[in-house]
Enzyme design. Structure first.
Site, PDB file in Angstrom:
ATOM      1  N   HIS A 178       0.828  -1.211   0.000  1.00 24.89           N
ATOM      2  CA  HIS A 178       0.000   0.000   0.000  1.00 24.89           C
ATOM      3  C   HIS A 178       0.869   1.270   0.000  1.00 24.89           C
ATOM      4  O   HIS A 178       0.714   2.140  -0.853  1.00 24.89           O
ATOM      5  CB  HIS A 178      -0.900  -0.039   1.246  1.00 24.89           C
ATOM      6  CG  HIS A 178      -1.792   1.149   1.424  1.00 24.89           C
ATOM      7  ND1 HIS A 178      -3.143   1.112   1.163  1.00 24.89           N
ATOM      8  CD2 HIS A 178      -1.532   2.422   1.837  1.00 24.89           C
ATOM      9  CE1 HIS A 178      -3.668   2.299   1.407  1.00 24.89           C
ATOM     10  NE2 HIS A 178      -2.711   3.116   1.821  1.00 24.89           N
ATOM     11  N   GLU A 179       1.797   1.328   0.953  1.00 28.04           N
ATOM     12  CA  GLU A 179       2.637   2.530   1.060  1.00 28.04           C
ATOM     13  C   GLU A 179       3.539   2.684  -0.158  1.00 28.04           C
ATOM     14  O   GLU A 179       3.808   3.805  -0.600  1.00 28.04           O
ATOM     15  CB  GLU A 179       3.462   2.512   2.352  1.00 28.04           C
ATOM     16  CG  GLU A 179       2.628   2.482   3.639  1.00 28.04           C
ATOM     17  CD  GLU A 179       1.577   3.579   3.728  1.00 28.04           C
ATOM     18  OE1 GLU A 179       1.743   4.637   3.101  1.00 28.04           O
ATOM     19  OE2 GLU A 179       0.561   3.355   4.418  1.00 28.04           O
ATOM     20  N   HIS A 210       1.745   4.580  -2.783  1.00 32.06           N
ATOM     21  CA  HIS A 210       1.854   6.032  -2.598  1.00 32.06           C
ATOM     22  C   HIS A 210       3.220   6.530  -3.073  1.00 32.06           C
ATOM     23  O   HIS A 210       3.330   7.540  -3.760  1.00 32.06           O
ATOM     24  CB  HIS A 210       1.698   6.399  -1.118  1.00 32.06           C
ATOM     25  CG  HIS A 210       0.302   6.278  -0.589  1.00 32.06           C
ATOM     26  ND1 HIS A 210      -0.785   6.867  -1.192  1.00 32.06           N
ATOM     27  CD2 HIS A 210      -0.199   5.645   0.505  1.00 32.06           C
ATOM     28  CE1 HIS A 210      -1.876   6.599  -0.493  1.00 32.06           C
ATOM     29  NE2 HIS A 210      -1.546   5.858   0.538  1.00 32.06           N
ATOM     30  N   HIS A 214       3.628   6.549  -6.805  1.00 30.91           N
ATOM     31  CA  HIS A 214       2.824   7.658  -7.326  1.00 30.91           C
ATOM     32  C   HIS A 214       3.621   8.970  -7.199  1.00 30.91           C
ATOM     33  O   HIS A 214       3.739   9.748  -8.156  1.00 30.91           O
ATOM     34  CB  HIS A 214       1.525   7.733  -6.505  1.00 30.91           C
ATOM     35  CG  HIS A 214       0.444   8.567  -7.109  1.00 30.91           C
ATOM     36  ND1 HIS A 214      -0.783   8.704  -6.544  1.00 30.91           N
ATOM     37  CD2 HIS A 214       0.401   9.318  -8.244  1.00 30.91           C
ATOM     38  CE1 HIS A 214      -1.540   9.500  -7.287  1.00 30.91           C
ATOM     39  NE2 HIS A 214      -0.829   9.890  -8.330  1.00 30.91           N
TER      40      HIS A 214
HETATM   41 ZN   LIG Z   1      -2.909   5.243   2.029  1.00 28.11          ZN
END
Ligand SMILES: [Zn+2]
Length: 620
Positions: free
Chosen positions: A404-405, A408, A411
């Protein structure tokens, strides 16, 4: 953006006594902050020189309308300083989080925050001055001077605020309302987290103080007797204060209404979405599409009832895991391998950055005494690279959080690489798309690479629960928020009892109470009082839209071709160079249509098909 990330992850906050001190952890598991500044001394020199350079902005004040060249020079100076400040702030924030008890680092952070405040004060003239120059003149500046082209979108974003900006006197008065406007939320917080008298219950012979943290733990207990004890006791406490909570939430909605009408918006919803460039239709479409897909939720609830072996499914049976947790262990090194493999379909460039995150030590892996809990990604150091804080614990949750991280971080990395600084920071609306996209890819990879039936059931169950809680439940919250704001817009007053009636009607619709699918007792109408997000002004719908968009984009990448991969990369390269809705539309996830919803519901139903198949196999 950062707020959003932290919001999600503080839920995982666990405070247990840690004995490992930071110095005992090998270097290779700690992030390397030397990439930001080689030493604290160098940092301090840079900060001092930054502080002096803030003074450069003064020369432009009152003169921005004089010439396009001067306007450009001011914006160049402003963004240069802003970029430097982001780097300074990243350094002190990350250092402070390594050990919250280290007062030296806290001091460094506080001093730097003061510098940031000074910068914000001294640059605060820019936007009002641009607005007062007016659209016509600014546009002619942009037309006649090539140098300003870069700032065309930035300027138009400032100018579009104009219709909602009032006279100077009115603005000053409005600004002063902040002295009292946070009263409902502050009172809500202090009451529900400090003063509220929660009951104690006896579980397994032990007295448990049933506050919010205990509730989230025990509501998932496999023993139905425990759940049936915890639910009525916990929500019964909220029910006792229905009038108080009602008054608070009513005040909050009236506050939203006050600002929306003062700023000449046609509704509270429009006022909340407009600054983020999200059309009202995206919000109403979410509610419409999810309502149309409630039969899929009913199917899931029936399946849940069957898998849990219950005669009746009630509201107290929603959080207990469908499948007993599987005892799997993922070392950090294994996690790296799994995630790199799961994200291989995204191609070489993505792979390259992902690999750099591990070998260049962007990640602070393990917990240590005093370290901040939870997890986050920080992508603000534009010229450097993102950083990730983890509290890695070798379980599935840790693996999934890392993926998940990294979503980020990738991105940020792509947007920082492909966008000029002014358009590099992606908005809240798209932030959780890239992160939950990675969770989707990870889940798919693990499912296709495991033969173990139990593990498969665990992963499939996880996926279903994620969709129920992140899409259906948040859409229901969104519908509630819209309804209560509409009532106030129509001049109606709201009491605690009325809020409970509205909420109960919605929960019963979503969970099929009248269809005999899941029994929702009257008491659970009070659940709204437990949700702090209703004080965040139309915020939670983004949890739902993000997962819907990311599920759709992941399906495209998994089953599609090179073009689908290119479209996804195009999305993470975009920063804020267009409206969030356009950026997602170009990537192939148009949230104003039913397309991404259809994909997500197909995934939801296929997952249930899979589970049913696995359950039937067992019987044979
Ligand atoms: Zn998040």
């Amino acid at each position: 953006m950062k707020f959003f990330v932290l919001l999600v992850l503080t839920l995982f906050f666990s405070t247990f006594a840690l004995t490992v001190s930071r110095s005992e952890i090998p270097e290779k598991y700690k992030w390397n902050l030397k990439d930001l500044y080689p030493s604290v001394e160098v940092f301090k020199q840079k900060r001092d020189s930054f502080e002096k350079r803030i003074g450069l902005l003064k020369q432009f004040q009152g003169k921005l309308g004089k010439s396009p060249e001067l306007l450009k020079k001011c914006l160049d100076t402003y963004f240069d300083l802003h970029k430097e400040l982001d780097r300074l702030m990243t350094y002190v924030s990350l250092r402070a989080d390594e050990d919250l008890s280290n007062s030296e680092n806290q001091k460094l952070k506080n001093e730097t925050f003061n510098v940031a405040r000074k910068f914000s004060e001294e640059s605060s003239f820019i936007e009002p001055e641009i607005i007062s120059i007016g659209e016509e003149k600014i546009n002619s500046f942009v037309r006649e001077y090539q140098g300003l082209k870069l700032y065309k979108l930035y300027l138009s974003r400032i100018l579009k605020e104009k219709k909602h900006i009032l006279s100077r006197v009115e603005e000053a008065l409005l600004a002063r309302t902040s002295l009292m406007s946070d009263t409902p939320y502050q009172t809500y917080s202090i009451f529900s987290y400090t003063d509220m008298p929660f009951p104690t219950v006896k579980i397994d012979g032990k007295e448990v103080y049933l506050n919010q943290a205990a509730y989230t733990k025990w509501r998932a207990n496999p023993d139905i007797k425990v759940r049936n004890l915890v639910f009525p006791k916990f929500f019964g406490t909220y029910r006792k204060f229905e009038n108080t909570f009602g008054t608070l939430l009513y005040s909050e909605v009236k506050k939203d209404y006050f600002y929306a009408t003062s700023r000449k918006y046609s509704s509270c919803l429009e006022a909340a979405l407009y600054p983020n460039e999200v059309p009202v239709k995206v919000y109403t479409n979410l509610i419409k599409q999810i309502n149309a897909n409630l039969p899929s939720l009913y199917r899931y609830l029936r399946l849940r009832k069957k898998m849990l072996g219950l005669k009746d499914l009630t509201y107290a049976d929603l959080y207990t895991p469908l499948v007993k947790s599987v005892d799997v262990n993922y070392s950090y090194e294994e996690a790296q391998k799994i995630i790199e493999n799961a994200l291989k379909p995204l191609g070489q460039e993505y792979e390259k950055y992902l690999h750099r995150a591990f070998v260049e030590r962007w990640i602070d892996v393990y917990p240590n005494r005093g370290k901040r809990g939870g997890a986050y990604s920080s992508g603000n150091a534009y010229d450097v690279h993102p950083y990730i804080l983890l509290n890695y614990n070798n379980d599935y949750e840790s693996l999934s959080t890392l993926a998940h991280e990294l979503g980020h971080s990738m991105h940020s990395m792509f947007s920082n690489t492909y966008q000029p600084y002014v358009y590099s920071d992606y908005t809240i609306f798209v932030a959780e798309v890239a992160s939950t996209f990675n969770e989707n890819m990870l889940n798919h990879y693990l499912l296709t690479h495991t033969k173990d039936r139990k593990m498969k059931l665990f992963l499939l169950g996880h996926l279903l629960e994620n969709i129920r809680q992140t899409i259906f439940r948040q859409a229901m919250f969104a519908e509630f928020e819209l309804e209560i704001h509409k009532r106030v817009e129509n001049g109606e007053a709201l009491t605690g009892k009325e809020l409970s009636d509205i909420y109960l009607k919605l929960v019963r619709k979503y969970y099929g109470h009248d269809k005999g699918i899941c029994r929702v007792d009257d008491l659970y109408g009070i659940e709204w009082a437990y949700i702090p997000h209703f004080y965040y002004n139309f915020y939670v719908y983004q949890y739902a839209t993000s997962l819907i968009a990311s599920t759709h984009l992941a399906q495209k990448v998994i089953h599609g071709d090179k073009r689908d991969v290119e479209q996804y990369l195009g999305f993470i390269k975009s920063g804020c160079s267009d409206t969030p809705i356009n950026i997602l539309r170009k990537a192939g996830a148009d949230l104003e249509t039913d397309v991404p919803f259809k994909t997500t519901m197909r995934v939801f139903n296929q997952t249930m098909d899979e589970i049913e198949k696995l359950m039937n196999e067992k019987k044979k």
